[in-house]
Scaffold this motif. Sequence first.
Motif, PDB file in Angstrom:
ATOM      1  N   ALA A  31       0.846  -1.186   0.000  1.00 51.29           N
ATOM      2  CA  ALA A  31       0.000   0.000   0.000  1.00 51.29           C
ATOM      3  C   ALA A  31       0.888   1.245   0.000  1.00 51.29           C
ATOM      4  CB  ALA A  31      -0.904   0.011   1.225  1.00 51.29           C
ATOM      5  N   LYS A  32       0.484   2.220  -0.781  1.00 48.43           N
ATOM      6  CA  LYS A  32       1.256   3.463  -0.861  1.00 48.43           C
ATOM      7  C   LYS A  32       0.735   4.465   0.156  1.00 48.43           C
ATOM      8  CE  LYS A  32       2.945   3.229  -5.507  1.00 48.43           C
ATOM      9  NZ  LYS A  32       2.280   2.670  -6.634  1.00 48.43           N
ATOM     10  N   TYR A  33       1.697   5.165   0.770  1.00 46.26           N
ATOM     11  CA  TYR A  33       1.391   6.214   1.742  1.00 46.26           C
ATOM     12  C   TYR A  33       2.206   7.449   1.411  1.00 46.26           C
ATOM     13  CZ  TYR A  33      -0.902   2.814   4.768  1.00 46.26           C
ATOM     14  OH  TYR A  33      -1.753   1.866   5.270  1.00 46.26           O
ATOM     15  N   LEU A  34       1.625   8.590   1.690  1.00 50.15           N
ATOM     16  CA  LEU A  34       2.303   9.866   1.556  1.00 50.15           C
ATOM     17  C   LEU A  34       2.730  10.320   2.943  1.00 50.15           C
ATOM     18  CD1 LEU A  34       2.994  12.430  -0.171  1.00 50.15           C
ATOM     19  CD2 LEU A  34       0.738  13.280   0.508  1.00 50.15           C
ATOM     20  N   LEU A  35       4.013  10.606   3.104  1.00 53.97           N
ATOM     21  CA  LEU A  35       4.530  11.219   4.329  1.00 53.97           C
ATOM     22  C   LEU A  35       4.689  12.694   4.002  1.00 53.97           C
ATOM     23  CD1 LEU A  35       7.323   8.650   5.239  1.00 53.97           C
ATOM     24  CD2 LEU A  35       5.088   8.888   6.309  1.00 53.97           C
ATOM     25  N   LEU A  36       3.875  13.522   4.600  1.00 55.51           N
ATOM     26  CA  LEU A  36       3.873  14.946   4.308  1.00 55.51           C
ATOM     27  C   LEU A  36       4.610  15.676   5.410  1.00 55.51           C
ATOM     28  CD1 LEU A  36       2.733  16.788   2.127  1.00 55.51           C
ATOM     29  CD2 LEU A  36       0.632  16.940   3.445  1.00 55.51           C
ATOM     30  N   LYS A  37       5.687  16.356   5.021  1.00 53.91           N
ATOM     31  CA  LYS A  37       6.553  17.042   5.978  1.00 53.91           C
ATOM     32  C   LYS A  37       6.159  18.515   6.031  1.00 53.91           C
ATOM     33  CE  LYS A  37      11.481  17.799   6.751  1.00 53.91           C
ATOM     34  NZ  LYS A  37      11.429  17.431   8.140  1.00 53.91           N
ATOM     35  N   HIS A  38       5.878  18.990   7.225  1.00 56.25           N
ATOM     36  CA  HIS A  38       5.499  20.389   7.419  1.00 56.25           C
ATOM     37  C   HIS A  38       6.659  21.162   8.016  1.00 56.25           C
ATOM     38  CE1 HIS A  38       1.111  19.919   6.789  1.00 56.25           C
ATOM     39  NE2 HIS A  38       1.380  18.677   7.132  1.00 56.25           N
ATOM     40  N   TYR A  39       6.910  22.331   7.460  1.00 57.65           N
ATOM     41  CA  TYR A  39       7.900  23.238   8.019  1.00 57.65           C
ATOM     42  C   TYR A  39       7.237  24.033   9.128  1.00 57.65           C
ATOM     43  CZ  TYR A  39      10.690  27.468   8.503  1.00 57.65           C
ATOM     44  OH  TYR A  39      11.418  28.507   9.012  1.00 57.65           O
ATOM     45  N   ALA A  54       7.303   6.513   9.504  1.00 57.94           N
ATOM     46  CA  ALA A  54       7.007   7.918   9.785  1.00 57.94           C
ATOM     47  C   ALA A  54       7.624   8.326  11.124  1.00 57.94           C
ATOM     48  CB  ALA A  54       5.504   8.167   9.781  1.00 57.94           C
ATOM     49  N   GLY A  55       7.533   7.452  12.112  1.00 61.37           N
ATOM     50  CA  GLY A  55       8.132   7.735  13.412  1.00 61.37           C
ATOM     51  C   GLY A  55       9.633   7.887  13.325  1.00 61.37           C
ATOM     52  N   GLU A  56      10.254   7.043  12.517  1.00 64.08           N
ATOM     53  CA  GLU A  56      11.708   7.130  12.342  1.00 64.08           C
ATOM     54  C   GLU A  56      12.106   8.421  11.638  1.00 64.08           C
ATOM     55  OE1 GLU A  56      15.264   4.648  10.150  1.00 64.08           O
ATOM     56  OE2 GLU A  56      13.427   3.588  10.694  1.00 64.08           O
ATOM     57  N   LEU A  57      11.354   8.796  10.599  1.00 64.81           N
ATOM     58  CA  LEU A  57      11.658  10.022   9.875  1.00 64.81           C
ATOM     59  C   LEU A  57      11.424  11.245  10.772  1.00 64.81           C
ATOM     60  CD1 LEU A  57      12.619  11.155   7.197  1.00 64.81           C
ATOM     61  CD2 LEU A  57      10.240  11.200   6.433  1.00 64.81           C
ATOM     62  N   SER A  58      10.483  11.153  11.684  1.00 67.23           N
ATOM     63  CA  SER A  58      10.184  12.228  12.619  1.00 67.23           C
ATOM     64  C   SER A  58      11.369  12.536  13.541  1.00 67.23           C
ATOM     65  CB  SER A  58       8.968  11.846  13.461  1.00 67.23           C
ATOM     66  OG  SER A  58       8.794  12.699  14.537  1.00 67.23           O
ATOM     67  N   ALA A  59      12.285  11.598  13.657  1.00 65.61           N
ATOM     68  CA  ALA A  59      13.443  11.762  14.540  1.00 65.61           C
ATOM     69  C   ALA A  59      14.632  12.409  13.840  1.00 65.61           C
ATOM     70  CB  ALA A  59      13.852  10.409  15.114  1.00 65.61           C
ATOM     71  N   ALA A  60      14.415  12.985  12.660  1.00 63.51           N
ATOM     72  CA  ALA A  60      15.515  13.665  11.959  1.00 63.51           C
ATOM     73  C   ALA A  60      16.117  14.727  12.877  1.00 63.51           C
ATOM     74  CB  ALA A  60      15.001  14.304  10.670  1.00 63.51           C
ATOM     75  N   PRO A  61      17.433  14.936  12.786  1.00 64.42           N
ATOM     76  CA  PRO A  61      18.075  15.895  13.687  1.00 64.42           C
ATOM     77  C   PRO A  61      17.728  17.333  13.325  1.00 64.42           C
ATOM     78  CG  PRO A  61      19.661  15.090  12.105  1.00 64.42           C
ATOM     79  CD  PRO A  61      18.397  14.304  11.888  1.00 64.42           C
ATOM     80  N   LYS A 110      19.784  17.385  17.975  1.00 64.69           N
ATOM     81  CA  LYS A 110      18.756  16.618  18.687  1.00 64.69           C
ATOM     82  C   LYS A 110      17.598  16.278  17.747  1.00 64.69           C
ATOM     83  CE  LYS A 110      19.719  19.003  23.004  1.00 64.69           C
ATOM     84  NZ  LYS A 110      19.214  19.956  23.973  1.00 64.69           N
ATOM     85  N   PRO A 111      16.996  15.107  17.915  1.00 64.63           N
ATOM     86  CA  PRO A 111      15.825  14.753  17.091  1.00 64.63           C
ATOM     87  C   PRO A 111      14.724  15.802  17.259  1.00 64.63           C
ATOM     88  CG  PRO A 111      16.561  12.852  18.342  1.00 64.63           C
ATOM     89  CD  PRO A 111      17.328  14.042  18.853  1.00 64.63           C
ATOM     90  N   ILE A 112      14.104  16.185  16.136  1.00 63.15           N
ATOM     91  CA  ILE A 112      13.091  17.233  16.227  1.00 63.15           C
ATOM     92  C   ILE A 112      11.712  16.692  16.563  1.00 63.15           C
ATOM     93  CG2 ILE A 112      14.297  18.859  14.754  1.00 63.15           C
ATOM     94  CD1 ILE A 112      12.517  18.042  12.455  1.00 63.15           C
ATOM     95  N   HIS A 113      11.508  15.400  16.434  1.00 64.19           N
ATOM     96  CA  HIS A 113      10.218  14.797  16.778  1.00 64.19           C
ATOM     97  C   HIS A 113       9.064  15.552  16.124  1.00 64.19           C
ATOM     98  CE1 HIS A 113      12.234  12.229  19.663  1.00 64.19           C
ATOM     99  NE2 HIS A 113      12.798  13.303  20.181  1.00 64.19           N
TER     100      HIS A 113
END
Length: 135
Positions: free
Chosen positions: A2-10, A103-110, A115-118
């Motif tokens: 299944a395809k999912y879109l991970l939408l990143k908000h600034y 998505a949770g892993e990508l949310s931990a980008a520094p 520090k992870p931005i969560h």
Amino acid sequence: MAKYLLLKHYRGAPSAVNDVPMDQWTPQEITDHVRYMSDFAARLEETGEYVDGQALAPEGTFVRYDGEGRPPVTDGPFAETKDLIAGWMVIDVDSYERAVELAGELSAAPGAGGKPIHEWLELRPFLSAHQATAE
């Protein structure tokens, strides 16, 4: 699959999780953040779960049909706004649970200070032909 879109908000304004807006990060912090996302995408390419992704420029235009045949155009969004779409990634995974995990892993980008931005990522399933006809 299944395809999912991970939408990143600034987030232009501080949030409860990350109190340093991205426009105040150092060049190295930005480089580290982008590298994290690139490494994440490369790993998903190896597993066959990555479909596509793109970062978006902070400026843009809103367009809406006005019923008169000429769409009005409004400036924005602007980088100074509190929230705008910064980019997206499309993944193709075996389950919703896997999409949430990624998505949770990508949310931990520094971010600032490394520090992870969560950050909150919007996770949206693609509408399938079956879902569209059932509604």
